[in-house]
Design an enzyme around this catalytic site. Structure first.
Site, PDB file in Angstrom:
ATOM      1  N   ASP A  36      42.197  14.818  27.638  1.00 38.05           N
ATOM      2  CA  ASP A  36      41.146  15.804  27.394  1.00 38.05           C
ATOM      3  C   ASP A  36      41.255  16.927  28.409  1.00 38.05           C
ATOM      4  O   ASP A  36      41.837  16.762  29.480  1.00 38.05           O
ATOM      5  CB  ASP A  36      39.763  15.157  27.497  1.00 38.05           C
ATOM      6  N   VAL A  63      45.808  21.167  24.988  1.00 36.78           N
ATOM      7  CA  VAL A  63      46.793  21.009  23.914  1.00 36.78           C
ATOM      8  C   VAL A  63      47.398  22.329  23.471  1.00 36.78           C
ATOM      9  O   VAL A  63      48.357  22.345  22.689  1.00 36.78           O
ATOM     10  CB  VAL A  63      46.200  20.270  22.698  1.00 36.78           C
ATOM     11  N   ASN A  89      43.099  14.510  17.890  1.00 36.47           N
ATOM     12  CA  ASN A  89      41.670  14.668  17.636  1.00 36.47           C
ATOM     13  C   ASN A  89      41.090  15.964  18.202  1.00 36.47           C
ATOM     14  O   ASN A  89      40.099  16.463  17.683  1.00 36.47           O
ATOM     15  CB  ASN A  89      40.913  13.477  18.234  1.00 36.47           C
ATOM     16  N   TYR A 155      38.605  28.171  11.129  1.00 44.47           N
ATOM     17  CA  TYR A 155      38.510  26.707  11.142  1.00 44.47           C
ATOM     18  C   TYR A 155      38.947  26.132   9.809  1.00 44.47           C
ATOM     19  O   TYR A 155      39.719  25.163   9.752  1.00 44.47           O
ATOM     20  CB  TYR A 155      37.071  26.294  11.448  1.00 44.47           C
ATOM     21  N   LYS A 159      42.240  23.654   9.419  1.00 46.72           N
ATOM     22  CA  LYS A 159      42.155  22.264   8.978  1.00 46.72           C
ATOM     23  C   LYS A 159      42.880  22.045   7.656  1.00 46.72           C
ATOM     24  O   LYS A 159      43.420  20.946   7.418  1.00 46.72           O
ATOM     25  CB  LYS A 159      40.693  21.832   8.879  1.00 46.72           C
TER      26      LYS A 159
END
Length: 252
Positions: A36, A63, A89, A155, A159
């Site tokens: 994280d 990330v 995630n 977004y 996705k």
């Protein structure tokens, strides 16, 4: 235990769905790398896992930074000798910005976290998985990756891209003993809303239209159980697909 002896890397694991996945995987016997951007919270998750008798380490990871991705997987290899499961995630929202209002900066930031991050991590683990002819990737997508207006333009597009990427990896590497699936959560009580800052009134209004038919709010543990299924041998014949977990919201 379903993941006994496995090593799992979970990104965005300091809170919400990532935390629930890391804790459940550890309870099921996996050695977990809690990744994280928030190092303090990630360390707290590790502490909780160890208190419960599990094995875990934390690695601070952005990330969107290639070097961090390399360090994350290299650290997992150094500490545990292998990686068996990757859970992508980590994700952020997009302020419900519609196409007419989205900036290049926001678009690129959302894609960097939600789509490019999973690609880079997948690219890093694939040689390991190919060498040992086994490995599992679980991508956390969204109902917004299946439908058109559960969020803003960036977004939604990011996705959708994750789901397409999941299908591509799942099929192309199936003959190497590698599985890649996604989970598409509906409305889940997590802190991802903290990534929303000054949302677009128009975009938010349009995105909220469907909330009236949402059967219920999920919890991170609900998604963790789906991820566990996909990561375990119970899903050995499940590959290249997306499992929707939304209480039936998208069934309407």
């Amino acid at each position: 235990m379903k993941l006994s002896g496995k090593v799992a890397v979970v990104t965005g694991a300091a809170s919400g769905m990532g935390k629930a996945i890391a804790e459940l995987f550890a309870a099921e016997g996996a050695k977990v790398v809690v990744s994280d951007l928030n190092g303090e919270s990630a360390a707290a998750v590790v502490s909780d896992i160890k208190t419960g008798g599990g094995t875990a380490i934390s690695v601070v990871t952005n990330v969107t930074v290639e070097e961090d991705v390399q360090v994350l997987i290299d650290t997992a290899m150094k500490e545990f000798g292998t990686v068996d499961i990757l859970v992508n995630n980590a994700g952020i929202m997009d302020n419900f910005m519609p196409a007419g209002e989205v900036t290049d900066e926001l678009w690129e930031k959302v894609f960097a976290v939600n789509t490019t991050g999973p690609m880079r991590l997948t690219r890093k683990v694939l040689p390991l998985f190919i060498e040992k002819k086994q490995g599992v990737i679980v991508n956390i997508a969204s109902a917004g990756g299946l439908h058109g207006s559960r969020a803003g333009a960036a977004y939604t597009a990011s996705k959708h891209a994750v789901i397409g990427f999941t299908k591509n990896v799942g099929f192309q590497y199936a003959t190497h003993g590698i599985r890649c699936n996604a989970v598409a959560p509906g409305a889940v009580a997590t802190n991802i809303a903290t990534t929303i800052n000054a949302p677009s009134p128009f975009g938010a209004e349009r995105a909220q239209i469907g909330m009236g038919i949402n059967p219920g709010l999920g919890h991170p543990e609900d998604i963790a159980r789906v991820a566990l299924f996909l990561a375990s041998d119970d899903a050995s014949f499940v590959n290249g697909t997306t499992v929707t977990a939304d209480a039936g919201w998208t069934a309407y």
